[in-house]
Each structure stands twice: as structure tokens, then as C-alpha cells.
Scaffold this motif. Sequence first.
Motif, PDB file in Angstrom:
ATOM      1  N   THR A 101      -2.595   4.068   2.787  1.00 27.54           N
ATOM      2  CA  THR A 101      -2.518   3.757   4.213  1.00 27.54           C
ATOM      3  C   THR A 101      -3.216   4.822   5.043  1.00 27.54           C
TER       4      THR A 101
ATOM      5  N   VAL B 121      -3.879  -1.703   9.730  1.00 27.92           N
ATOM      6  CA  VAL B 121      -4.192  -0.277   9.610  1.00 27.92           C
ATOM      7  C   VAL B 121      -5.605   0.008  10.123  1.00 27.92           C
TER       8      VAL B 121
ATOM      9  N   ARG C 158      -1.951  -6.419   6.150  1.00 26.75           N
ATOM     10  CA  ARG C 158      -1.591  -5.006   6.153  1.00 26.75           C
ATOM     11  C   ARG C 158      -2.843  -4.146   6.340  1.00 26.75           C
TER      12      ARG C 158
ATOM     13  N   MET D 297       0.839  -1.199   0.000  1.00 30.63           N
ATOM     14  CA  MET D 297       0.000   0.000   0.000  1.00 30.63           C
ATOM     15  C   MET D 297       0.872   1.246   0.000  1.00 30.63           C
TER      16      MET D 297
END
Length: 256
Positions: free
Chosen positions: A6, A214, A210, A1
Motif C-alpha cells: 500500500t 490508493v 483497492r 494488499m
Amino acid sequence: MSLLETAAILLAGVAAGSINAVVGSGTLITFPTLLAFGVPPVTANVSNNVGLFPGSLSAAWGYRRELAGQRRRVLRLGVASLLGGTVGAVLLLVLPEDAFATIVPVLVLLGVVLVVVQPAVSRRVAARRASRGPGAAARDGAAWVWPAVLATGVYGGYFGAAQGVLLMGVLGIGVEEGLQRLNAVKNVLAGTVNGVAAVVFVAVADVDWRIVAVIAVGAVVGGQLGAHLGRRLPPLLLRAVIVAVGTTAFVVLVLG
């Protein structure tokens, strides 16, 4: 990303965590955000669910004072949420991806409609409760509340947008209790559904860790913000954002 992706997903997680703590329907923020960055629908739904789970815990902790004295109710209804969430998660994995792509726009639209009509429903619930007087609904819930919470759990395990709104509708009508205390129960039940679904997804599904990390960070922060500040935020503004994002998601899903 990328850094931009993000940041956008993190902010979406904060917004979703806050909205879930107060209203429900945070998925209508994070899910369309993931789709906008090209994440496949099922992977987006699975990763979103796992990522939002810590936010549910955060919101439940933020409402811990309102949970005092409700242990029996939470445990009883929590079993329904546990079973329903498991069934919903399994359905997501068993049904073809084409089925999800077909059903999700309808669920998103349903979530938007529920958010729009929620104030009117809440007013009618309050008026009906006042007209019936004390004792009109059982303290532990009318007989139909448990299966209704089970059905809401199936929906939440499969997708989850507006699960909180559905739960508040069920609890507000069927349980004799203040709405703020019911909102605390709602956070625990929604968290139970998200938690059991997350366990199933982690075990057998394609999770993008991921994205999970986040969203989880944002949702934990948002859960605390929602629990402490959400009652002071203009409900109309929150509702307008959810409806705008949800409508956009519906259009993108249908046309895409």
C-alpha cells in the motif's frame, strides 16, 4: 494488499501525479509498480488508469491560471481526446490479453524513448517557432493538430505512458502559444482521455478498487505538487527516474 504494498503504491501515485502534471509519463512509475506486486497486466493498466484520473483533474486545477482564455481551444481539442480515449479503451478490452502483453513492452520502450528525446524536441520546436516568427501557426492549431490529438487519445486510452509527452510535441509544433499554457491544455486533454477510459473500464472491466483508491489519493496530492513545485524540480532528475523505471519495466515484461 500488505502495508508495504500500500505504501509503495501510494508513493508511486504521488510520483505519477507530480510527473504527469509537469512532464507526462507517470504511468511508467505506477504501472511497473503494480506489475512488481503481481497484478495482472490488463488489471494493472485498467486500475492504474482509473486511479490516475483524479490526479489529472488535480493537475488541471493547479494550472487553471494558464488555462485562462483557452476555452475554445480546450473544447475543440477535447472532442478529439474524448473520441480517441473511447476508441483506445475499447481496443484494450476487445483485443486479446496476449495482444496487450505483446504490445505493452513496445509502448513502454516508446515512452522511455520519448522521455529521453523530449528536451531535444522541445529545443527544436522553440527554434523553429522563433525562425518562423509570429503567426506561423494558427492560434487554434494547424489543421493536422486535431487528428493528431485524436490519435494520441487512442494511444492514451489503450495504455497512456508518455501521452503527455506526445501531446506536448503535437501542441508545441502545431499551436502558436507559450509552452506553459500548452502544458495546461495538455493536462486537460490527458485528463479527458483518462476520464472517458475510466468510465469504460468501470462499466465493463475488472477494476481493483483497492489499487484505484490508493493511486487516486497519491495522484491527487502529486497533481498539486507537480503543478506548484514541478517547474522548480530538476528536469534531468525526473527524466532519469522515469527512464530507469521504464527500462526496468521493459526488461521485466520481456523476460517475464
